[in-house]
Design an enzyme around this catalytic site. Structure first.
Site, short mmCIF file in Angstrom:
data_model
loop_
_atom_site.label_atom_id
_atom_site.label_comp_id
_atom_site.label_asym_id
_atom_site.label_seq_id
_atom_site.Cartn_x
_atom_site.Cartn_y
_atom_site.Cartn_z
N GLU A 112 0.80 -1.21 0.00
CA GLU A 112 0.00 0.00 0.00
C GLU A 112 0.84 1.26 0.00
OE1 GLU A 112 -3.91 -1.21 0.03
OE2 GLU A 112 -3.29 0.83 0.45
N CYS B 224 2.65 7.93 2.77
CA CYS B 224 3.03 6.82 3.63
C CYS B 224 3.45 5.66 2.72
CB CYS B 224 1.81 6.45 4.48
SG CYS B 224 2.12 5.11 5.62
N CYS C 85 5.87 -8.91 6.70
CA CYS C 85 6.83 -8.50 7.72
C CYS C 85 7.10 -9.68 8.65
CB CYS C 85 6.29 -7.32 8.52
SG CYS C 85 7.45 -6.74 9.79
N CYS D 270 4.11 -8.56 14.93
CA CYS D 270 3.48 -7.95 16.10
C CYS D 270 2.04 -8.46 16.21
CB CYS D 270 3.49 -6.43 15.96
SG CYS D 270 5.16 -5.76 15.86
N CYS E 103 -0.87 -6.52 14.37
CA CYS E 103 -0.61 -6.04 13.01
C CYS E 103 -0.93 -7.12 11.98
CB CYS E 103 0.84 -5.61 12.88
SG CYS E 103 1.29 -5.12 11.21
N CYS F 175 -4.83 0.62 9.06
CA CYS F 175 -4.17 -0.65 9.36
C CYS F 175 -5.10 -1.83 9.46
CB CYS F 175 -3.46 -0.55 10.70
SG CYS F 175 -1.81 -0.01 10.51
N1 SAH Z 1 7.24 -1.79 10.89
C1 SAH Z 1 7.30 -0.45 11.30
C2 SAH Z 1 6.55 0.51 10.40
C3 SAH Z 1 5.22 0.07 9.84
S1 SAH Z 1 3.87 -0.05 10.92
C4 SAH Z 1 6.84 -0.31 12.74
O1 SAH Z 1 6.31 -1.27 13.28
O2 SAH Z 1 7.05 0.76 13.30
C5 SAH Z 1 3.43 1.64 11.26
C6 SAH Z 1 2.72 1.79 12.60
O3 SAH Z 1 1.40 1.19 12.58
C7 SAH Z 1 3.47 1.11 13.74
O4 SAH Z 1 3.54 1.93 14.87
C8 SAH Z 1 2.60 -0.10 13.98
O5 SAH Z 1 2.83 -0.60 15.25
C9 SAH Z 1 1.22 0.43 13.75
N2 SAH Z 1 0.21 -0.61 13.53
C10 SAH Z 1 0.34 -1.79 12.92
N3 SAH Z 1 -0.82 -2.48 12.93
C11 SAH Z 1 -1.73 -1.69 13.55
C12 SAH Z 1 -3.11 -1.83 13.84
N4 SAH Z 1 -3.80 -2.90 13.49
N5 SAH Z 1 -3.71 -0.81 14.48
C13 SAH Z 1 -3.03 0.30 14.82
N6 SAH Z 1 -1.72 0.49 14.56
C14 SAH Z 1 -1.07 -0.50 13.93
FE1 SF4 Z 2 6.04 -5.49 11.11
FE2 SF4 Z 2 3.56 -4.74 11.59
FE3 SF4 Z 2 5.24 -5.11 13.61
FE4 SF4 Z 2 5.59 -3.00 11.96
S1 SF4 Z 2 3.84 -3.36 13.32
S2 SF4 Z 2 7.16 -4.43 12.70
S3 SF4 Z 2 4.88 -3.90 10.02
S4 SF4 Z 2 4.52 -6.70 12.21
#
Ligand code: SAH
Ligand code: SF4
Length: 385
Positions: free
Chosen positions: A93, A106, A113, A117, A120, A346
């Site tokens: 995206e 963005c 990834c 997390c 995510c 997200c």
């Molecule tokens: N991988 C990097 C950058 C991409 S994610 C990182 O983790 O920082 C960008 C932001 O979106 C990060 O702070 C991530 O934790 C947040 N994010 C990911 N999934 C999300 C979700 N489902 N709801 C809210 N924030 C989310």
């Molecule tokens: Fe990867 Fe999503 Fe964690 Fe960012 S928030 S490091 S994109 S798994």
């Protein structure tokens, strides 16, 4: 014949070297780079101040090709989202967020990834592959060119710029795709390309400590760190990378980074998860944790997706949490949800086949992509506020 070189893959020094191999002077590389990145030009014949002999060489050896666009949607609030084809059934995206006096893009850095997390959906998809330099900077090239052409602005560097800020907050962990990310950053900052200041380009990381240090020397742009937890037990669970680089190391790395950073604070991102990390006690623990790191907080209301088993914190809870941080003097913002009607947030396009209604809805708008690849979509990124 040798394969054509995609010039979007060449950062400034590499383009000079490449032109050198064609027998051209460095100033030619700069001219060429301006045509490509400032004017968004892909047609060598249109690069009128380059000698005809050079244009002929370029046609023989090079191309300027951004990844293909699968879909292009604009929400009622102006947020625009492109789904980009990066091959082999992978899509990422790119989201443009227009605001009164700035336009933020963005961008994604990986398909999938590996960090995984808990909250995510990109993580849930697993890791597919790293994006190339051309695929990363190509998102900016494509978006700036598209936006300018639609406005009838076909030429001109800074004055006509539509995108004033870039955040690497799309799909993927930028610091686990280090070299291409830094090469793309160098183009974003270069005066003969996009000429963005280091303050206007932000890398967001889940905390890859050694690479934070490396980036501070190679290309110190603004830094956002995805904290999401106030202690190691919680962070080990939410951001598994914490088991490798625990909070004490991460916060020390933030302090080291600040010696080189273009801003005098780190932005901590904190995803608000109902009952998981959002109590007053967590906020107070957080204050102790970051007490010696100059920082701002960006609270992100969780964007739910079906398989997560997590819920977004309520508005009142988020307000109370942010108040505790603000009362302690920490600038705290709550990220606005933007582009809701096009799912530019997200986790909305997680490719979760259990949610049939959702997926089928997506399928209708992404019909051609569906025919090509089925339900294997990329994640829709969160919109920075
Ligand atoms: N991988 C990097 C950058 C991409 S994610 C990182 O983790 O920082 C960008 C932001 O979106 C990060 O702070 C991530 O934790 C947040 N994010 C990911 N999934 C999300 C979700 N489902 N709801 C809210 N924030 C989310
Ligand atoms: Fe990867 Fe999503 Fe964690 Fe960012 S928030 S490091 S994109 S798994």
């Amino acid at each position: 014949m040798a394969a054509l070189t995609n010039l979007l893959d060449l950062e400034p020094a590499a383009l000079i070297r490449w032109c050198g191999e064609l027998g051209e002077q460095p100033f030619r590389a700069k001219q060429l780079q301006r045509w490509i990145h400032q004017f968004g030009e892909a047609d060598f014949d249109a690069m009128t101040d380059l000698a005809k002999s050079l244009r002929e060489k370029l046609k023989l050896h090079a191309t300027v090709t951004a990844p293909a666009i699968i879909s292009d949607n604009t929400a009622s609030d102006g947020t625009r989202k492109w789904l980009i084809d990066v091959g082999d059934g992978n899509a990422v995206e790119t989201v443009f967020i227009p605001e009164e006096n700035r336009g933020t893009l963005c961008v994604s850095t990986q398909a999938g990834c590996a960090v995984n997390c808990r909250f995510c959906s990109t993580g849930k998809q697993g890791f597919s592959r790293n994006l190339t330099i051309g695929e990363i900077v190509g998102q900016l090239w494509m978006a700036e060119r598209t936006l300018r052409r639609e406005k009838g602005v076909t030429a001109g560097p800074k004055g006509e710029r539509q995108i004033t800020n870039v955040v690497m907050m799309g799909m993927g962990e930028p610091l686990l795709n280090y070299e291409p990310t830094v090469a793309a950053l160098k183009l974003m900052l270069d005066d003969n390309a996009y000429g963005l200041s280091r303050r206007r380009v932000t890398v967001s990381t889940s905390g890859v400590v050694p690479m934070m240090d490396k980036m501070s020397g190679d290309c110190a742009v603004a830094l956002a760190v995805s904290l999401h937890a106030s202690n190691d037990v919680l962070r080990d669970d939410l951001v598994p990378l914490n088991r490798k680089y625990p909070l004490v190391e991460l916060l020390a790395a933030c302090k080291r980074y600040l010696e080189f950073a273009p801003r005098d604070f780190i932005t901590f991102e904190y995803c608000m998860l109902d009952g998981v990390n959002d109590t007053d006690a967590h906020a107070r623990e957080l204050l102790k944790l970051v007490s010696d790191v100059p920082c701002k907080f960006n609270l992100i209301p969780f964007n739910p997706f079906p398989a997560s088993g997590l819920r977004r914190s309520g508005a009142t809870r988020i307000k109370a949490f942010s108040q505790i941080l603000m009362d302690a003097g920490i600038v705290t913002t709550v990220r606005k949800t933007r582009g809701d009607d096009i799912d530019a947030a997200c986790g909305q396009l997680a490719g979760d086949v259990q949610d049939r209604t959702r997926v089928q809805e997506r399928m209708r708008s992404l019909d051609s992509y569906q025919q090509k690849y089925g339900a294997d979509f990329g994640r829709i990124v969160e919109i920075p506020g």
